[in-house]
Design an enzyme around this catalytic site. Structure first.
Site, PDB file in Angstrom:
ATOM      1  N   ASP A   1     -10.941  23.058  -1.810  1.00 55.48           N
ATOM      2  CA  ASP A   1     -10.710  21.772  -2.103  1.00 55.48           C
ATOM      3  C   ASP A   1     -10.186  21.782  -3.674  1.00 55.48           C
ATOM      4  O   ASP A   1      -9.505  20.688  -4.011  1.00 55.48           O
ATOM      5  CB  ASP A   1     -11.945  20.983  -2.108  1.00 55.48           C
ATOM      6  CG  ASP A   1     -12.338  20.058  -1.140  1.00 55.48           C
ATOM      7  OD1 ASP A   1     -11.221  19.467  -0.604  1.00 55.48           O
ATOM      8  OD2 ASP A   1     -13.231  19.619  -0.985  1.00 55.48           O
TER       9      ASP A   1
ATOM     10  N   LYS B   1     -11.889  17.081  10.324  1.00 61.49           N
ATOM     11  CA  LYS B   1     -11.241  18.407   9.517  1.00 61.49           C
ATOM     12  C   LYS B   1     -11.670  19.530  10.474  1.00 61.49           C
ATOM     13  O   LYS B   1     -10.741  20.458  10.674  1.00 61.49           O
ATOM     14  CB  LYS B   1     -12.093  18.613   8.273  1.00 61.49           C
ATOM     15  CG  LYS B   1     -11.558  17.702   7.024  1.00 61.49           C
ATOM     16  CD  LYS B   1     -12.500  17.627   5.946  1.00 61.49           C
ATOM     17  CE  LYS B   1     -11.864  16.593   4.888  1.00 61.49           C
ATOM     18  NZ  LYS B   1     -12.871  16.642   3.883  1.00 61.49           N
TER      19      LYS B   1
ATOM     20  N   GLN C   1     -18.600  18.439   1.707  1.00 59.75           N
ATOM     21  CA  GLN C   1     -18.088  17.110   1.759  1.00 59.75           C
ATOM     22  C   GLN C   1     -18.693  16.146   0.913  1.00 59.75           C
ATOM     23  O   GLN C   1     -19.845  16.170   0.682  1.00 59.75           O
ATOM     24  CB  GLN C   1     -18.510  16.290   3.065  1.00 59.75           C
ATOM     25  CG  GLN C   1     -17.785  15.221   3.535  1.00 59.75           C
ATOM     26  CD  GLN C   1     -16.351  15.105   3.597  1.00 59.75           C
ATOM     27  OE1 GLN C   1     -15.494  16.006   4.002  1.00 59.75           O
ATOM     28  NE2 GLN C   1     -15.872  13.978   2.931  1.00 59.75           N
TER      29      GLN C   1
END
Ligand code: NDP
Length: 288
Positions: free
Chosen positions: A120, A53, A97
């Site tokens: 997200d 990422k 994460q």
């Protein structure tokens, strides 16, 4: 029937090129979109995802802040970092994460992220907005599924869509997106009685279970469109999806490969959300 391969590599490349253009427009106006990436612990898969990422972000012109915390981090320590990132005027998007180590309260951490920086799309407020059809950030993997579905010329409206798996990060949000696209949506899970019959009835199948080759090709309805979200590592090290690819490809009208399907789309959609957050903060994009 030869199935159309819904190529996530090519589709994500095109999206990343657009993201790069939008990011450079921000930079020209004097602000650089910035993604803060929080990794807790040493989970090898998470480390790989985070590296990928940040690498991709940099290639698109998005700055990153990397926060790598030890596995012993407490919920309170992580919440303190999230609060700091919420108020950091340099930061546009915050990515924590998952999965977090067992001792950390994941729900509390996701709830603490400023919804305007929740790229997200997992904050309850953002999931709620998705349900009422006014999304702020569409969660990345479900968004990637919809972008891949859009590569197939058949319209979604009126189709029977089956989502196998009901997680909050994939199954439930993708079902909402399909509903908003006017599909007739069925959700299957571990208590579903006759999964082969549900699959055989579906024009669109989204598989998000996490079991290799779990959905057999022989169940698939001729002409169906198959999106395989599953990423499963086999003992020989190869990656495979949740759908038995060869059998399903022989019957489907279109199918995503694993690897090279949904996976690359997830990162591209994350970076798209990050630039969207930056543009909104700078007043270049309407939206809340
Ligand atoms: P979860 O483990 O959170 O959810 C799995 C779902 O599968 C659950 O809802 C479970 O049902 C359901 N399930 C389990 N067994 C069966 C069964 N026998 N029949 C029908 N349904 C069943 O997984 P995720 O949603 O997080 O991930 C799913 C897969 O997608 C994984 O392989 C993961 O690696 C992959 N993934 C890929 C991403 C990408 O970028 N491509 C991103 C995120 C995930 P129940 O709720 O009843 O337990």
């Amino acid at each position: 029937m030869t199935a159309q391969i819904l190529d996530g590599k090519a589709c994500s490349k095109a999206l990343l090129a657009e993201v790069k253009i939008r990011a450079s427009a921000c930079i020209e106006r004097g602000f650089t979109p910035c993604l803060a990436v929080v990794l807790v612990g040493e989970d090898p898969a998470s480390r790989v995802y985070v590296r990928s990422k940040t690498r991709r972000a940099k290639r698109c012109g998005i700055a990153t802040q990397d926060h790598h915390l030890p596995a012993t981090t407490t919920t309170e320590e992580l919440l303190a970092l999230v609060h700091q990132l919420n108020t950091d005027t340099e930061v546009d998007g915050i990515l924590v994460q998952l999965p977090l180590p067992a001792g950390v309260d994941t729900d509390a951490v996701l709830l603490a992220i400023d919804p305007q920086k929740d790229v997200d799309g997992f904050h309850p407020q953002n999931l709620g907005r998705l349900v009422i059809g006014r999304p702020r950030f569409v969660p990345c993997t479900p968004q990637g599924c919809m972008r891949l579905l859009a590569l197939h010329p058949e319209p979604i409206a009126g189709k029977r869509a089956l989502v196998v798996g009901r997680s909050t990060i994939v199954g439930k949000p993708v079902a909402q997106l399909l509903l908003q696209a006017n599909a007739t949506v069925t959700m299957a899970h571990s208590r579903t009685r006759d999964l082969p019959a549900e699959v055989a009835n579906a024009d669109i199948i989204i598989a998000a279970v996490g079991r290799p080759n779990f959905i057999l090709g022989e169940w698939v309805k001729p002409g169906a469109v198959v999106i395989d979200v599953g990423i499963n590592r086999l003992p020989d090290g190869t990656l495979t999806g949740d759908v038995e690819f060869a059998g399903a490809a022989a019957k489907a009208a279109a199918i995503t490969p694993v690897p090279g399907g949904v996976g690359p789309m997830t990162i591209a959609c994350l970076l798209d959300n990050c630039v969207l957050a930056a543009r909104r903060r700078a007043g270049l994009e309407v939206g809340e």
